[in-house]
Each structure stands twice: as C-alpha cells, then as structure tokens.
Write a protein that holds these residues in place. Structure first.
Motif, short mmCIF file in Angstrom:
data_model
loop_
_atom_site.label_atom_id
_atom_site.label_comp_id
_atom_site.label_asym_id
_atom_site.label_seq_id
_atom_site.Cartn_x
_atom_site.Cartn_y
_atom_site.Cartn_z
N LYS A 118 1.08 -1.50 0.00
CA LYS A 118 -0.17 0.33 -0.02
C LYS A 118 1.29 1.24 -0.32
CE LYS A 118 -3.56 -2.02 2.62
NZ LYS A 118 -5.26 -2.30 1.48
N ALA A 132 -9.91 3.91 2.84
CA ALA A 132 -8.61 2.45 3.50
C ALA A 132 -9.58 2.03 4.42
CB ALA A 132 -7.80 3.42 2.99
N SER A 182 -12.26 -0.69 3.13
CA SER A 182 -10.84 -1.95 2.29
C SER A 182 -10.49 -2.53 3.66
CB SER A 182 -10.13 -1.69 2.25
OG SER A 182 -10.99 -0.56 0.48
N TYR A 183 -9.70 -2.33 4.64
CA TYR A 183 -9.19 -3.23 5.97
C TYR A 183 -10.39 -3.20 6.35
CZ TYR A 183 -6.53 -3.84 9.83
OH TYR A 183 -5.40 -4.78 10.85
N GLU A 196 -11.54 -6.80 4.35
CA GLU A 196 -11.20 -7.83 3.99
C GLU A 196 -9.53 -8.38 5.60
OE1 GLU A 196 -7.99 -5.78 1.87
OE2 GLU A 196 -9.47 -5.45 0.59
N TYR A 197 -10.17 -7.77 6.48
CA TYR A 197 -9.43 -7.98 8.56
C TYR A 197 -9.98 -9.88 7.94
CZ TYR A 197 -7.56 -8.40 11.78
OH TYR A 197 -6.59 -8.18 13.64
N ALA A 254 -3.41 2.27 5.28
CA ALA A 254 -4.09 0.57 5.97
C ALA A 254 -5.72 1.81 6.32
CB ALA A 254 -3.23 -0.24 6.68
N SER A 263 -6.03 -0.73 12.48
CA SER A 263 -6.38 -1.77 13.40
C SER A 263 -7.69 -1.49 13.65
CB SER A 263 -6.06 -2.11 15.08
OG SER A 263 -6.86 -0.69 15.51
N THR A 264 -8.09 -2.55 13.27
CA THR A 264 -10.09 -1.96 12.95
C THR A 264 -10.56 -1.60 14.61
OG1 THR A 264 -9.98 -4.66 14.51
CG2 THR A 264 -10.38 -4.92 12.59
N ASN A 301 -9.39 1.75 13.20
CA ASN A 301 -9.90 2.13 12.19
C ASN A 301 -11.57 2.88 12.69
OD1 ASN A 301 -8.45 2.50 10.06
ND2 ASN A 301 -8.33 -0.24 10.09
N THR A 346 -2.50 0.46 -3.68
CA THR A 346 -2.65 -1.25 -3.09
C THR A 346 -2.65 -2.41 -4.09
OG1 THR A 346 -4.10 -0.25 -1.74
CG2 THR A 346 -3.92 -2.10 -1.87
#
Length: 705
Positions: free
Chosen positions: A163, A205, A208-209, A212-213, A456, A460-461, A464, A533
C-alpha cells in the motif's frame, strides 16, 4: 406430492402412473382412496422407490490453489443385474487428466470405484470454487444416477499486499514503482484511489481494511458493521467494495453473533465462551443504537439485557473491570447508556470532578455526555472542554496551527482495552466539535485525525472504526467544486482522469505490473492524493514459504501415529519445501510450538491444513478415541475453532513463554497437497507475527486397497 395420471379400466381397476424426478432416491409413494358414496372403496399402500444404480462422492471438502487430487465416485447396483456402463465427469474451475467419459463394469455385489485425476490451477482467484459433477449409466436399461458438488478453493499462501499513498506533484510526475519479482500469472491487481480530499481516501482505506480483515472476534465484526453504517452517508464510499455483502447483511451477521458471546455476568466477550468486558459491551450497545437509527431491527431483549449490565457497572461496588481501567470502562458504560437515551448527568458531573484520574479519552467521553444535556452549558462542561484543548499539542506549519500530538495525561493503559492515539483524538474531536461547533480551531482536530491515517486506514479494526465514527459525526466531504485533470501512464498505456466535482473519490483497477506515473497540469492549485494498493501471489506455491520470526517464533512438526502401538514418528518441518507422504487412513498428531519473548494481548494462531486431511475434533460428542492427542495444550485458548481447512487458537492474553499446541488429523483423500505455513500474530499489531515453514503433503492409497 406429484400429480398422478389415473386411468380406470372397464374392469374397474385403476392404474396410477406417477413420473418421478430422476434425482430422488430412497423415498416412498403412498396411495389412498376413501370409502363413501361414489367412491371406489378403501385401498392404501406404500411402494418403496429406489434408483436402480447409485453413485456417491468421495471428495475433499476443500482444495487449495495448485493441488492435485484424486476424485472418486463409488458406483453401486441397487436393483437389477450388473453389466456394462458409462461414467462421465464434468469439472468447472479445474482440469481433468485423461478421458472424461469412461466405460465401466457394474457388479451386482461389488461397489465400483471410479477415479479421476484433478488439477487445481494455482491462479484460481479468491472465493473460487470447483463445480464438480459425476454421473453413471447402466447400458442395458439406461438406469442412471449423478451428483453435483461445489468445492471451495482456498489459498495456498498469503498474498503480498503493498500500500502506497502520495500527494501528486504538479512540477514532476509522481511515480509508483513497478512490481518486481516472481509474480504468479493472473494474480496481480492494483487498486488505485484518487481524491482531492484526503479524508475520503483514509475512510476508503479503513473500510477496505475492515472488510478484508481475516479474523472474526466480536470487536472486529462490530467495527466492520459500525463503519458500514457510517459509510451510508458518504456517497463516494458506498461505491467501494464491501466484500460482496450489503450493509444489512453485515449488520445481521453481528446481531446473530452477539448472543453467543454474552457471559455469565451479562457482558459481551471477544469470543464465545470467553470472559466479557464492560468496554466491549458498551460498544455493542452503541452499535445497537446506531442500528435502530438506520431503521434496522434489533433484539430488544438483548438490548435491555446489555443496558442492564452497563447500569450495574456504574455501581461503586462493581468489580468486573479490566485491570487498571475501572474509570475508563465506567465512562464507556455511561457514554453508551447516554446514547441509548438513558442520560445520567449527575453521574457524568461526578466523574468530571475526578478529571485527574481520567485519561484524555475518558475526559472526552464525559464531556460528550455532559454536552448531550439539553438544559444548557455549565461550568463543568466549559472546564472539561478547556482540559481537552490543553491535552493536545499543536505546532505551527507554514504559518498554520496544526495537530502535533497528545499530552501524556495517563501513560500506562491496559492493552486489553485497545488504547490508541487515534481513538483518543477521535473521542476528543467528537466531544469538542459537538460542544463547540463554532470554534474555528475544530479544523485542527479534523485534519489531525485524517493525517494520523495511512494506506491501511488507521492501522487496526478498533482504530479504524473510532476514526470512521468521528469523521462521520463531524466532517462532510466537499460537494461540487473544481474538477482536476490527472494524467496516468502505466507502461506504454496513457489515459486522462478527472477527479473532484461530482467525483471526489475516483477508483479504478489495473492488472499491469509496470511503473505508474501520475501527472498534474502545471497550474494545479488544489492537492490531489493517490493511493495504490497492489496485491499478488508469489509464483512459488505455499510449500516454499520459509519460517519467519518478527515477535513470535512458530515451529511445526508432524507426529505420525502408529496404528499398531509402536513409537510415533516425529517429522519436524524446520525448513521450507519438505514433502511428507502418508497412506490414506494415517492419523497425524500436529504439534505447533509458539514462543513469545514478551507478554502479548489478542493473539491469533492459525494452523492451515492440507486439503487431503480432515481435522479430528476431540470436543465433539461423537469424536473417535483416536482424536485425543497425547500432547497437552500448554494453556487453554480463549477460543478455538476446528474448521475444515484450518485449526485456530485465539488468546485475549498470552504471557511471555513457550506454548505447545496439539491436535489430530487423518489422511483422507489421495493426491498432492500444499500445506501452508502456520501463522501467529497480534490481531491489533500486525507488525508482530511469526511463520512456520510450508510443506507439501502426498496422500497415497491405503495399504489395504
């Protein structure tokens, strides 16, 4: 249940003809006629219906990219005689070696084994599947049977993800390097985002993170759903990929998951069966409020139950807090109850008087709660707002005041509560913008939060979703405005793009590995940002993955269990590319050693399986004695999952030390299979991870065949 064709002959005998689907087996036909006027009397009966020939599958429940396996169908004669027959196979998503149509001999007393060699391409995309069907026909009477099965295709190794984020330069081309190295053909994708508003790029971003986690604890599911609800208000973001699911589906998955994670104290836990926390319960209650606001249905009994547990947490004698975070979790409970319409201003005011014991994040949450009081501002709120501004560091950059960091109000935080600079600044931003909407300095907070992000999102979740919630509450993208022309050259191809105006966030994809160059007109005055990415899989299959230690050391060995009671054979997988061979039916005790030199929190250990093996879960009531391991788990996991393709262990806390993991598998399907590397990592700090070596597994016919 099928419409019959009934004919009555001159002799009064009724003939009933029923046409049955040819894909039904072993069912009954029942006929009944009632007595009475103008009736034919009473006649009841049952006819057992069976297909004359059957074919049943013996197939793996999943395969991996590049696997080569033997697909088996077992043909049987149920009615009639044996004799000549035909078998045929069809496969979509893989190749078949040899003839797809074969002549077979059916025996009345012996099952016929029909084998096909199947090769799975190593370029199969994510979420791919094999559509596999096999049929047989008896030549003498055309009796036939068939089956059709979809087999999921899993990765043989994790993709490389790069990324990059850059502001485009109007004075020279902005370059994103070409992808170099041995890339597996057909696996490269390069997603490009362009915007003249960096906040949109950060949010895209982050989404998307979250989508896709790879893991699925309560917090991670919750963060994904809460961010999806926020994204509804950003038109540009709703056009981004959501993993093939709509918002309602993402939310419903969380709503179904939550009841399974509520512990005996009525607190929500990260995993079913583990210990719950007040903080996570508070986030769930806020999510339920947000779900209702989006006109989606929630379980009101669960909602009331969790609110009740948060009210208990406000009591002075409550003890179920994360160590050292009693005040922080009380404030989170207070905040969640306030958003649920149960505002306790007096309790918030009491907490505000304990400002010296609260972190800056908790002060912000108390200020937010006090600001919800519609009776007007008060001295406590004014003082709290000042403390929040005083808790920030600002500096001058090109004559403008910008965010420069946080003052250290409380240096030691328990990592179980997932503290971060992003979440603290997000809560400070939400409180100050809500309480002082006309303060011209609020843009410092918004810009500071945006600039904390990266390619990203915010890393972290939890970080984010905190940033997403804050920006969703206090910031809106600029609508309209000037469109900026952007030139793009990828290899020898050139194109012109336009960003801004009605398209503040532009997305497109490329499969070229060539150098990317973006150019702006010389007179461009507004900034334009680009994020690229790149995602691809290396050419070598997953058996060639070498061990790696970056915070964790992971070692794997296979212990071959003897069927005759002999000493088991230990086969360490200490280097990449080893090949192990087992006959069908062999039981293997998997042993993974994990070493951490520091205390860790929220650790995941995932041990992928070769597709030719099936896991033996000792926790099942029907588990065979051979599922019981001789080795003992060093420390029980907070949660463990025995899936078809992997076995996973998750820990809320893992002290430094050496840990041993054992479980058993059985060689079940013939072929050559990739066994990917086992991976350990901190779920909220992905820089800390470790890999074992990959391997290749060969499963041969059983000795008794």
């Amino acid at each position: 249940y099928f419409n019959p064709n009934i004919k009555i002959g001159a002799d009064g005998v009724a003939t009933v003809k029923v046409t049955l689907p040819d894909n039904l087996t072993n069912f009954k036909v029942r006929a009944k006629a009632a007595s009475g006027p103008d009736r034919f009397g009473v006649a009841t009966g049952e006819i057992q219906v069976r297909l004359p020939v059957l074919v049943q599958p013996t197939l793996p429940r999943f395969v991996r990219q590049g696997d080569h396996f033997t697909a088996i169908g077992i043909a049987r004669v149920v009615e009639g005689e044996g004799g000549a027959g035909t078998a045929q196979v069809r496969v979509k998503g893989a190749s078949v070696a040899g003839d797809k149509v074969r002549q077979i001999k059916l025996d009345k007393n012996i099952a016929e084994r029909i084998e096909y060699d199947i090769q799975v391409p190593n370029t199969a995309p994510d979420s791919a599947k094999l559509d596999f069907s096999m049929g047989i026909e008896r030549t003498s009477d055309k009796a036939r049977d068939a089956f059709e099965i979809s087999i999921p295709v899993r990765r043989d190794r994790e993709p490389v993800v790069l990324k990059e984020y850059k502001e485009l330069d109007a004075n020279a081309p902005t370059k994103f390097d070409a992808i170099v190295g041995e890339v597996r053909p057909g696996t490269l994708t390069r997603d490009v985002l362009l915007s003249n508003q960096p906040g949109l790029l950060r949010l895209a971003a982050a989404l998307s993170y979250l989508v896709e986690y790879p893991y699925g604890c309560t917090e991670q599911r919750l963060s994904r759903a809460r961010a999806a609800l926020v994204a509804k208000q950003f038109k540009a973001l709703t056009q981004q990929n959501s993993g093939g699911r709509d918002i309602k589906q993402i939310v419903d998955e969380v709503l179904l998951w939550i009841p399974s994670t509520i512990d005996d104290n009525n607190l929500v836990a990260y995993w079913p069966g583990s210990t719950g926390s007040v903080s996570l319960t508070a986030w769930v209650v806020e999510f339920l409020v947000e779900t209702r606001a989006a006109n989606l249905q929630v379980d009101e009994k669960i909602f009331e139950r969790l609110k009740g547990s948060l009210k208990q947490a406000l009591r002075s004698d409550y003890r179920n807090f994360i160590s050292g975070e009693a005040y922080a979790e009380r404030v989170m409970a207070l905040r969640a109850l306030a958003t649920a319409g149960e505002l306790d201003v007096s309790y918030a005011a009491e907490l505000s008087r304990r400002a010296d014991t609260l972190s800056l994040e908790s002060l912000a949450e108390v200020a937010f709660v006090l600001g919800l009081d519609k009776r007007g501002t008060n001295a406590s709120l004014t003082a709290l707002n000042k403390k929040l501004w005083d808790g920030l560091i600002t500096r001058l950059y090109k004559g403008n005041e910008i965010y420069g960091g946080l003052q250290a109000t409380k240096s030691v935080r328990n990592p179980l509560i997932l503290p971060s600079e992003t979440r603290t600044l997000a809560e400070v931003t939400r409180a100050l913008v809500a309480n002082e909407p006309n303060n011209i300095r609020k843009q410092i907070l918004i810009d500071g939060l945006v600039n904390l992000g990266g390619p990203a999102g915010w890393g972290s979740t939890q970080a984010n979703v905190a940033a997403t919630l804050a920006l969703g509450a206090v910031w809106q993208p600029t609508e309209g405005g000037v469109e900026q022309l952007v030139g793009l050259k990828v290899g020898s191809e050139e194109r012109s793009l336009s960003v801004g105006g009605s398209s503040p966030l532009l997305h497109f994809a490329s499969t070229s590995a060539a150098l990317m160059e973006f150019t702006l007109p010389k007179l461009t005055t507004l900034p334009v940002m680009a994020q690229v990415t790149s995602k691809y899989i290396l050419k070598e299959d997953g058996s060639h993955v070498a061990p790696m230690a970056k915070g964790f050391s992971v070692h794997r060995e296979a212990i071959r269990v003897s069927a005759t009671g002999e000493e088991p054979t230990r086969e360490p997988l200490d280097s990449a590319g080893k090949t192990l061979s087992y006959p069908v039916g062999t039981v293997v005790e998997e042993h993974v050693e994990l070493i951490t030199s520091e205390d860790r929190n929220y650790v995941a250990l995932v041990v992928p399986l070769a597709a030719g093996f099936e896991p033996l879960n000792p926790r099942l009531a029907t588990a065979h004695p051979e599922a019981q391991t001789k080795g003992e788990l060093t420390q029980a996991a907070s949660y463990a999952a025995y899936d078809d393709d992997q076995v996973s262990f998750f820990y809320d806390s893992l002290p430094k030390g050496t840990y041993h993991f054992y479980f058993r598998t059985r060689a079940q399907f013939q072929g050559q299979f990739v066994q990917p590397a086992a991976r350990a990592e901190m779920m909220y700090d992905e820089s800390q991870f470790g890999l074992s070596a990959g391997a290749r597994i060969v499963v041969t016919p059983s000795a008794s065949k």
